[in-house]
Motif scaffolding. Structure first.
Motif, PDB file in Angstrom:
ATOM      1  N   ALA A   1       0.841  -1.204   0.000  1.00  0.00           N
ATOM      2  CA  ALA A   1       0.000   0.000   0.000  1.00  0.00           C
ATOM      3  C   ALA A   1       0.873   1.250   0.000  1.00  0.00           C
ATOM      4  CB  ALA A   1      -0.932  -0.008   1.208  1.00  0.00           C
ATOM      5  N   LEU A   2       1.905   1.256   0.829  1.00  0.00           N
ATOM      6  CA  LEU A   2       2.801   2.407   0.889  1.00  0.00           C
ATOM      7  C   LEU A   2       3.492   2.623  -0.451  1.00  0.00           C
ATOM      8  CD1 LEU A   2       4.066   4.697   2.488  1.00  0.00           C
ATOM      9  CD2 LEU A   2       5.775   3.065   3.336  1.00  0.00           C
ATOM     10  N   ALA A   3       3.968   1.549  -1.079  1.00  0.00           N
ATOM     11  CA  ALA A   3       4.629   1.671  -2.380  1.00  0.00           C
ATOM     12  C   ALA A   3       3.662   2.219  -3.431  1.00  0.00           C
ATOM     13  CB  ALA A   3       5.187   0.315  -2.812  1.00  0.00           C
ATOM     14  N   THR A   4       2.435   1.750  -3.415  1.00  0.00           N
ATOM     15  CA  THR A   4       1.439   2.232  -4.375  1.00  0.00           C
ATOM     16  C   THR A   4       1.124   3.704  -4.141  1.00  0.00           C
ATOM     17  OG1 THR A   4       0.470   0.026  -4.597  1.00  0.00           O
ATOM     18  CG2 THR A   4      -0.916   1.898  -5.255  1.00  0.00           C
ATOM     19  N   LEU A   5       0.928   4.083  -2.889  1.00  0.00           N
ATOM     20  CA  LEU A   5       0.649   5.497  -2.583  1.00  0.00           C
ATOM     21  C   LEU A   5       1.817   6.395  -2.991  1.00  0.00           C
ATOM     22  CD1 LEU A   5      -1.084   5.010   0.870  1.00  0.00           C
ATOM     23  CD2 LEU A   5      -2.170   5.850  -1.239  1.00  0.00           C
ATOM     24  N   GLU A   6       3.037   5.937  -2.743  1.00  0.00           N
ATOM     25  CA  GLU A   6       4.213   6.723  -3.142  1.00  0.00           C
ATOM     26  C   GLU A   6       4.286   6.859  -4.657  1.00  0.00           C
ATOM     27  OE1 GLU A   6       7.285   4.568  -1.075  1.00  0.00           O
ATOM     28  OE2 GLU A   6       7.095   5.847   0.710  1.00  0.00           O
ATOM     29  N   ARG A   7       3.928   5.813  -5.365  1.00  0.00           N
ATOM     30  CA  ARG A   7       3.934   5.868  -6.843  1.00  0.00           C
ATOM     31  C   ARG A   7       2.864   6.841  -7.338  1.00  0.00           C
ATOM     32  NH1 ARG A   7       4.827   2.474 -11.383  1.00  0.00           N
ATOM     33  NH2 ARG A   7       4.635   3.918 -13.131  1.00  0.00           N
ATOM     34  N   LEU A   8       1.678   6.786  -6.751  1.00  0.00           N
ATOM     35  CA  LEU A   8       0.617   7.723  -7.131  1.00  0.00           C
ATOM     36  C   LEU A   8       1.059   9.163  -6.870  1.00  0.00           C
ATOM     37  CD1 LEU A   8      -2.474   5.784  -5.738  1.00  0.00           C
ATOM     38  CD2 LEU A   8      -1.862   6.083  -8.158  1.00  0.00           C
ATOM     39  N   GLU A   9       1.687   9.379  -5.709  1.00  0.00           N
ATOM     40  CA  GLU A   9       2.191  10.721  -5.393  1.00  0.00           C
ATOM     41  C   GLU A   9       3.237  11.161  -6.409  1.00  0.00           C
ATOM     42  OE1 GLU A   9       4.057  13.219  -1.641  1.00  0.00           O
ATOM     43  OE2 GLU A   9       4.350  11.046  -1.710  1.00  0.00           O
TER      44      GLU A   9
ATOM     45  N   GLN B   1       5.065  14.633 -10.788  1.00  0.00           N
ATOM     46  CA  GLN B   1       5.571  14.776 -12.153  1.00  0.00           C
ATOM     47  C   GLN B   1       4.569  15.526 -13.031  1.00  0.00           C
ATOM     48  OE1 GLN B   1       6.718  10.883 -13.560  1.00  0.00           O
ATOM     49  NE2 GLN B   1       8.437  10.760 -12.124  1.00  0.00           N
ATOM     50  N   ALA B   2       3.294  15.226 -12.882  1.00  0.00           N
ATOM     51  CA  ALA B   2       2.266  15.917 -13.666  1.00  0.00           C
ATOM     52  C   ALA B   2       2.237  17.403 -13.320  1.00  0.00           C
ATOM     53  CB  ALA B   2       0.900  15.286 -13.436  1.00  0.00           C
ATOM     54  N   ALA B   3       2.423  17.721 -12.047  1.00  0.00           N
ATOM     55  CA  ALA B   3       2.410  19.123 -11.624  1.00  0.00           C
ATOM     56  C   ALA B   3       3.608  19.887 -12.184  1.00  0.00           C
ATOM     57  CB  ALA B   3       2.396  19.212 -10.102  1.00  0.00           C
ATOM     58  N   ALA B   4       4.700  19.189 -12.442  1.00  0.00           N
ATOM     59  CA  ALA B   4       5.909  19.833 -12.946  1.00  0.00           C
ATOM     60  C   ALA B   4       5.842  20.084 -14.458  1.00  0.00           C
ATOM     61  CB  ALA B   4       7.130  18.972 -12.627  1.00  0.00           C
TER      62      ALA B   4
END
Length: 172
Positions: free
Chosen positions: A145-153, A158-161
């Motif tokens: 779950a933590l790995a998935t949340l970090e990937r989503l973040e 990246q999209a914001a940049a």
């Protein structure tokens, strides 16, 4: 809408609205974030804080005195929100301002002695919030779950940049 923990099961069972059908993960993130903030608020109120204030305190405890603009950057906040947050923490006696020795225009925000007792309470709140959030998950499921949340973040950072995408209405 649920306002209490006893109603949480009811909220989780609410179907995704048709208009959000193209974004079920985004809708789940929205629901999860709202519920997480609700529980955080309930737990933090017991120790005299509002959601977000504990994060400011965590940075101050770890990094020491900071300029308000540095707190804005650390928290990815805006100046007005940080001004209100610091003012409320100051009124509660958890922080104080002192002149910056290197910049006459700035003041440093520093944790007070009273806030150091609060630190243990904040740590307990965060542990409790973690327990509530991960009940029934194995260690491997928590790690996934933590790995998935970090990937989503990471995807959103990246999209914001990137430059702004064209208006989605023009694609259809």
């Amino acid at each position: 809408m649920a306002d209490s923990p006893s109603e949480v099961g009811q909220v989780a069972a609410v179907p995704v609205p048709g208009a959000a059908g193209g974004g079920p993960i985004s809708h789940a993130i929205f629901r999860l974030a709202r519920l997480h903030r609700m529980f955080a608020g309930q737990l933090l109120r017991r120790i005299g804080l509002h959601p977000g204030q504990e994060l400011v305190m965590m940075h101050l405890w770890e990094l020491g005195p900071q300029r308000q603009i540095d707190l804005v950057r650390l928290m990815d906040s805006d100046a007005a929100t940080m001004t209100r947050t610091v003012r409320r923490l100051e009124q509660a006696g958890f922080v104080r301002r002192r002149p910056s020795p290197t910049d006459k225009r700035a003041s440093l925000i520093e944790p007070t002695a009273a806030s150091h007792a609060l630190r243990r309470e904040v740590e307990r709140v965060w542990s409790r919030l973690e327990d509530i959030s991960t009940t029934g998950l194995t260690d491997d499921e928590c790690a996934d779950a933590l790995a998935t949340l970090e990937r989503l973040e990471e995807n959103l950072v990246q999209a914001a940049a990137r430059p702004t995408e064209p208006d989605i209405r023009s694609r259809h």
